[in-house]
Design an enzyme around this catalytic site. Structure first.
Site, PDB file in Angstrom:
ATOM      1  N   SER A   1       0.844  -1.191   0.000  1.00 34.65           N
ATOM      2  CA  SER A   1       0.000   0.000   0.000  1.00 34.65           C
ATOM      3  C   SER A   1       0.891   1.256   0.000  1.00 34.65           C
ATOM      4  CB  SER A   1      -0.953  -0.041   1.194  1.00 34.65           C
ATOM      5  OG  SER A   1      -1.997   0.880   1.026  1.00 34.65           O
TER       6      SER A   1
ATOM      7  N   ASP B   1      -8.659  -5.895  -5.099  1.00 34.42           N
ATOM      8  CA  ASP B   1      -8.331  -4.740  -4.244  1.00 34.42           C
ATOM      9  C   ASP B   1      -9.495  -3.752  -4.231  1.00 34.42           C
ATOM     10  OD1 ASP B   1      -7.179  -2.349  -3.108  1.00 34.42           O
ATOM     11  OD2 ASP B   1      -5.199  -3.164  -3.560  1.00 34.42           O
TER      12      ASP B   1
ATOM     13  N   HIS C   1      -7.108  -5.824  -0.673  1.00 37.99           N
ATOM     14  CA  HIS C   1      -6.011  -4.892  -0.474  1.00 37.99           C
ATOM     15  C   HIS C   1      -4.968  -5.422   0.510  1.00 37.99           C
ATOM     16  CE1 HIS C   1      -3.850  -1.212  -0.677  1.00 37.99           C
ATOM     17  NE2 HIS C   1      -3.991  -0.970   0.596  1.00 37.99           N
TER      18      HIS C   1
END
Ligand SMILES: *[C@@H]1O[C@H](CO)[C@@H](O)[C@H](O)[C@H]1NC(C)=O
Ligand SMILES: *[C@@H]1O[C@H](CO)[C@@H](O)[C@H](O)[C@H]1NC(C)=O
Ligand SMILES: *[C@@H]1O[C@H](CO)[C@@H](O)[C@H](O)[C@H]1NC(C)=O
Ligand SMILES: *[C@@H]1O[C@H](CO)[C@@H](O)[C@H](O)[C@H]1NC(C)=O
Ligand SMILES: *[C@@H]1O[C@H](CO)[C@@H](O)[C@H](O)[C@H]1NC(C)=O
Ligand SMILES: [Ca+2]
Length: 525
Positions: free
Chosen positions: A190, A415, A451
């Protein structure tokens, strides 16, 4: 794992030979400095690092307790009025000769807590807060006064503190053990994935190996694009419950699941899914919390279609990508409901802060009445002001390549926060700039993974060790071993762990027949 253990002992042994016992005191690190900083304070204390939580690539199999020299360096850039805390943790015995920088998430540059796992595996490790506390509100650090951005802290978050953390961390490692790390790595997902790309792009000699998963690159575009689902709800003046939105996603997955040859709740070939949400308008859905039955509305179907398509301005010009059909739409398209037909908007905080605090310099700006043109204006302002600061999309990785660096990226196709196609977009452009990109930078799409993890898909939990083997043994990953999470349930039963090998983009993980729970059933095509 076996090979890893032996190299671990080998390196530790070679360094221990004749070396004095390292001292974890301030005087050991007194010579730490960089030409552009003033060190305000420094502490070094010995403590036991306990690791119990089994997360990320460093997951140990047992609880560990590692005696660690914990160094905290607090410094400022003269004239910037910033105060940065950078933490270097050094295992006092059985150092494996390696160094690792640990990335952050969201607005968090980095945290001390991330250092426990690498230290437990013998790594010297660094992380930095980039000048703002992990729990601080965006407004409290990103604005220096009313209406004024704190540009130094944004630069610290973006890049500056990351480079310095690597330099300070490596120097501290050398001062403690008497030798520089043999290999240096980055590990992040991320924001940590964006930071890894930043290191490769702007500081290409700091890390030999970079694991940069689900990267928050294209920040200037995808962060405002994260507001799109909320904007669409506002434009339709319809705030669907999570139950209604999730039902549409479930219908879409059911319709497109089989296109990849395996009915497993995963859409491995997202480009082929042509599901029309209007086809399920009127279908009945049973909901819980809030309880009740609803019928899929036309507005909810149009909402889903708009979010899948991605943001467009009032001339129909595409601003950014949308989501794959399998991605949950309720993280960015969130609402809070008192009953099924009484819901109000609940935007994802990072994108809301971006539009208000950062782009409009006003934390209390009311976004609920934002028009499409105002949104498009903010979107363009975001690119104009922040592409060079946070975009992290320099596609020329020549210097990283020359330095001998290796970068490994994976991104979950499910995601729900960072549009998967943004990574495809970046990698495709790097590939166009250098057809040999495969020699030093590989990207593995992960079907069915959310994610940074989660979801029914195959999670590549060995990625960090794969990177180490690539850097140290020249063992380039042709495929990336990944497994589903055994806690995933189907119909109440614990689903078996499925194994597959993710394929390097642009190859596609393709079902070729046989037991779809086994890696042999898939090939890279
Ligand atoms: C590991 O530590 C946790 C938290 O202290 C504890 O609950 C757990 O029982 C421990 N596990 C083992 C195998 O010792
Ligand atoms: C420096 O930052 C602190 C907060 O960290 C603030 O209180 C102070 O006013 C700032 N000084 C200047 C000169 O901007
Ligand atoms: C993502 O890109 C692929 C082509 O690379 C395209 O087929 C697909 O429609 C795009 N998806 C979204 C959601 O933009
Ligand atoms: C919703 O339904 C569940 C069971 O179906 C029940 O346990 C719960 O109390 C209900 N909640 C409300 C608010 O009616
Ligand atoms: C910030 O937004 C609020 C709410 O829209 C408004 O009342 C206020 O005047 C704005 N502040 C500035 C400095 O523009
Ligand atoms: Ca499937």
């Amino acid at each position: 794992m076996g090979m890893y253990e032996s190299s671990h002992l080998l390196l530790a042994g070679s360094i221990a030979l004749g070396a004095p016992t390292p001292k974890c005191t301030g005087s050991t690190f007194a010579s730490l400095s960089l030409p552009n900083i003033n060190i305000l304070s420094m502490t070094a204390t010995t403590a036991q690092t306990h690791v119990t939580k089994l997360t990320n690539a460093f997951a140990p199999t047992t609880n560990t307790s590692t005696e660690t020299c914990q160094v905290t360096i607090t410094y400022t850039h003269p004239g910037w009025n910033d105060t940065i805390n950078t933490w270097v943790w050094l295992p006092t015995s059985s150092w494996n000769g390696r160094f690792v920088g640990m990335g952050g998430g969201g607005w968090v540059t980095g945290q001390q807590i991330a250092l426990g796992q690498p230290v437990s595996q013998g790594y010297a490790a660094v992380s930095t807060d980039g000048g703002h506390d992990a729990s601080a509100s965006t407004e409290s650090w990103a604005l220096s006064s009313e209406g004024n951005l704190n540009w130094p802290l944004l630069q610290d978050f973006s890049a500056v503190a990351l480079d310095e953390a690597a330099s300070l961390g490596k120097s501290a490692t050398q001062l403690f053990y008497g030798s520089r790390p043999k290999y240096s790595y980055w590990n992040g997902c991320s924001t940590g994935g964006r930071q890894g790309h930043m290191m490769a792009q702007r500081f290409p000699t700091q890390y030999d190996g970079i694991l940069a998963a689900a990267p928050a690159i294209n920040w200037d575009k995808f962060i405002p694009a994260e507001y799109w689902p909320q904007l669409v709800m506002g434009l339709f003046d319809y705030y669907p419950s999570a139950c209604e939105v999730n039902a549409i996603t479930t219908f879409a997955i059911a319709a497109c699941d089989q296109l990849d040859g395996v009915k497993d709740g995963i859409i491995s070939l997202p480009g082929q899914c042509k599901f029309d949400p209007l086809s399920v308008v009127g279908k009945k859905v049973q909901c819980s919390s809030p309880n009740g039955t609803l019928k899929i509305s036309r507005k909810a179907a149009q909402f889903a279609a708009a979010v899948w398509a991605g943001p467009k301005d009032s001339h129909g010009e595409k601003l950014w990508y949308g989501f794959n059909h399998e991605a949950p739409l309720t993280s960015l398209g969130g609402t809070t409901c008192t009953s099924l037909n009484d819901c109000s908007p609940s935007p994802f905080p990072i994108t809301a802060d971006w539009l208000s605090t950062i782009l409009s310099r006003n934390a209390s700006l009311d976004l609920s009445s934002l028009t499409l043109d105002e949104f498009a204006h903010l979107f363009r302002a975001s690119i104009n002001e922040f592409q060079s600061v946070l975009g992290t999309r320099d596609t020329d990785l020549t210097e990283f390549k020359s330095a001998g660096g290796k970068m490994l990226t994976w991104h979950g196709m499910k995601d729900q926060l960072i549009y998967y196609n943004g990574t495809v977009d970046y990698y495709t452009q790097v590939l166009e700039a250098d057809p040999d990109v495969h020699d030093y930078y590989r990207f593995f799409p992960a079907p069915g993974v959310e994610h940074c993890g989660g979801g029914p898909g195959w999670y590549p939990g060995d990625s960090f060790q794969v990177l180490v083997d690539w850097v140290e043994r020249g063992k380039a990953p042709e495929r990336l071993r990944a497994r589903t999470t055994p806690t995933a349930t189907t119909g109440g039963a614990v689903a078996p762990t499925r194994t597959a090998d993710l394929c390097p983009f642009p190859n596609v993980m393709t079902y070729v027949g046989g037991n779809p729970d086994r890696a042999e059933a898939f090939a890279c095509k």
